[in-house]
Write a protein that holds these residues in place. Structure first.
Motif, mmCIF file in Angstrom:
data_model
loop_
_atom_site.group_PDB
_atom_site.id
_atom_site.type_symbol
_atom_site.label_atom_id
_atom_site.label_comp_id
_atom_site.label_asym_id
_atom_site.label_seq_id
_atom_site.Cartn_x
_atom_site.Cartn_y
_atom_site.Cartn_z
ATOM 1 N N LEU A 239 -4.705 -9.508 0.647
ATOM 2 C CA LEU A 239 -3.360 -8.944 0.777
ATOM 3 C C LEU A 239 -2.350 -10.048 1.027
ATOM 4 O O LEU A 239 -2.626 -11.014 1.745
ATOM 5 N N THR A 240 -1.176 -9.896 0.456
ATOM 6 C CA THR A 240 -0.085 -10.808 0.789
ATOM 7 C C THR A 240 0.490 -10.395 2.143
ATOM 8 O O THR A 240 0.190 -9.304 2.660
ATOM 9 N N ALA A 241 1.309 -11.250 2.698
ATOM 10 C CA ALA A 241 1.913 -10.942 4.007
ATOM 11 C C ALA A 241 2.788 -9.692 3.909
ATOM 12 O O ALA A 241 2.791 -8.855 4.822
ATOM 13 N N GLU A 242 3.507 -9.550 2.784
ATOM 14 C CA GLU A 242 4.365 -8.370 2.612
ATOM 15 C C GLU A 242 3.528 -7.094 2.517
ATOM 16 O O GLU A 242 3.885 -6.066 3.098
ATOM 17 N N GLU A 243 2.429 -7.158 1.760
ATOM 18 C CA GLU A 243 1.558 -5.990 1.635
ATOM 19 C C GLU A 243 0.936 -5.632 2.975
ATOM 20 O O GLU A 243 0.839 -4.452 3.341
ATOM 21 N N HIS A 244 0.531 -6.652 3.723
ATOM 22 C CA HIS A 244 -0.058 -6.424 5.048
ATOM 23 C C HIS A 244 0.944 -5.724 5.961
ATOM 24 O O HIS A 244 0.600 -4.735 6.645
ATOM 25 N N ILE B 257 -8.496 1.108 5.129
ATOM 26 C CA ILE B 257 -9.583 0.492 4.361
ATOM 27 C C ILE B 257 -9.129 -0.862 3.824
ATOM 28 O O ILE B 257 -9.849 -1.868 3.942
ATOM 29 N N LEU B 258 -7.932 -0.909 3.243
ATOM 30 C CA LEU B 258 -7.441 -2.162 2.681
ATOM 31 C C LEU B 258 -7.217 -3.214 3.765
ATOM 32 O O LEU B 258 -7.519 -4.400 3.558
ATOM 33 N N ILE C 116 -14.863 3.348 -0.129
ATOM 34 C CA ILE C 116 -14.257 2.063 0.188
ATOM 35 C C ILE C 116 -14.255 1.173 -1.051
ATOM 36 O O ILE C 116 -13.270 0.502 -1.359
ATOM 37 N N SER C 117 -15.343 1.209 -1.784
ATOM 38 C CA SER C 117 -15.440 0.434 -3.016
ATOM 39 C C SER C 117 -14.387 0.862 -4.028
ATOM 40 O O SER C 117 -13.748 0.021 -4.673
ATOM 41 N N ARG C 118 -14.178 2.178 -4.170
ATOM 42 C CA ARG C 118 -13.181 2.685 -5.128
ATOM 43 C C ARG C 118 -11.773 2.238 -4.746
ATOM 44 O O ARG C 118 -10.978 1.836 -5.596
ATOM 45 N N VAL C 119 -11.451 2.301 -3.452
ATOM 46 C CA VAL C 119 -10.118 1.902 -3.002
ATOM 47 C C VAL C 119 -9.905 0.410 -3.246
ATOM 48 O O VAL C 119 -8.862 -0.007 -3.771
ATOM 49 N N CYS C 120 -10.898 -0.402 -2.912
ATOM 50 C CA CYS C 120 -10.778 -1.849 -3.114
ATOM 51 C C CYS C 120 -10.699 -2.185 -4.600
ATOM 52 O O CYS C 120 -9.910 -3.041 -5.010
ATOM 53 N N ARG C 121 -11.488 -1.514 -5.411
ATOM 54 C CA ARG C 121 -11.473 -1.757 -6.854
ATOM 55 C C ARG C 121 -10.094 -1.411 -7.436
ATOM 56 O O ARG C 121 -9.545 -2.171 -8.229
ATOM 57 N N LEU D 194 -7.690 -4.148 -9.266
ATOM 58 C CA LEU D 194 -7.428 -3.976 -10.699
ATOM 59 C C LEU D 194 -6.045 -3.417 -11.007
ATOM 60 O O LEU D 194 -5.464 -3.752 -12.040
ATOM 61 N N GLU D 195 -5.506 -2.560 -10.120
ATOM 62 C CA GLU D 195 -4.263 -1.856 -10.450
ATOM 63 C C GLU D 195 -3.116 -2.092 -9.477
ATOM 64 O O GLU D 195 -1.995 -1.703 -9.756
ATOM 65 N N GLY D 196 -3.394 -2.634 -8.312
ATOM 66 C CA GLY D 196 -2.321 -2.928 -7.370
ATOM 67 C C GLY D 196 -2.311 -2.007 -6.155
ATOM 68 O O GLY D 196 -3.098 -1.057 -6.044
ATOM 69 N N LEU D 197 -1.387 -2.301 -5.257
ATOM 70 C CA LEU D 197 -1.317 -1.591 -3.972
ATOM 71 C C LEU D 197 -0.974 -0.119 -4.128
ATOM 72 O O LEU D 197 -1.610 0.743 -3.518
#
Length: 151
Positions: A9-14, A36-37, A64-69, A73-76
């Protein structure tokens, strides 16, 4: 089992995820995905496995795997929010429902004492208001009108 995708995660996303959790106005699914992220984030130096995250958040590792994937692949936004669900538009619209209620309130055919659900469905098709209609749909739509045809 599939490969673990690294969430960085970037600082902004965090900060955005922290604010989303702290705000307390988001749906529970969205908040869980944000947690999860945050736990899967490798940029903070912590390394949690999907099983560890699952134990803490009471989630299955597959979720958890689906959320991370989806994040990788697609963004926040794609990881946090559900996609719009496809589905057939409702068959019975407001004007068709009005025709159904009008028909149900009218006098039944000469050989009948009252309208049955099946007879109403068949008559709606015969009159050309709709292509096909089940008696269960007629029941559901008439029940929502809160009218009692028996009184």
């Amino acid at each position: 089992m599939g490969q673990h995708l690294r969430v960085n995660l970037t600082a902004e996303e965090h900060d955005e995820l922290r604010a989303l959790i702290d705000r307390g106005r988001s749906p529970a699914r969205t908040v869980t995905r944000a947690r999860i992220l945050l736990m899967a984030d490798r940029s903070q130096g912590k390394r949690h496995t999907y099983q560890d995250i699952g134990r803490v958040l009471y989630c299955h590792p597959d979720r958890i795997s689906r959320v991370c994937r989806r994040y990788v692949l697609e963004g926040l936004r794609a990881a946090l929010y559900e996609r719009p669900r496809t589905g057939a538009p409702p068959k019975v619209t407001g004007d068709i429902e009005a025709q159904l209620v009008f028909l149900a309130c009218s006098d039944p055919p000469d050989d009948r004492k009252r309208w049955t659900l099946r007879l109403l469905a068949e008559q709606m098709v015969v009159l050309g208001h709709i292509d096909s209609l089940s008696n269960v749909t007629v029941y559901d739509r008439l029940k929502k009108t809160k009218s009692s045809l028996g009184r």
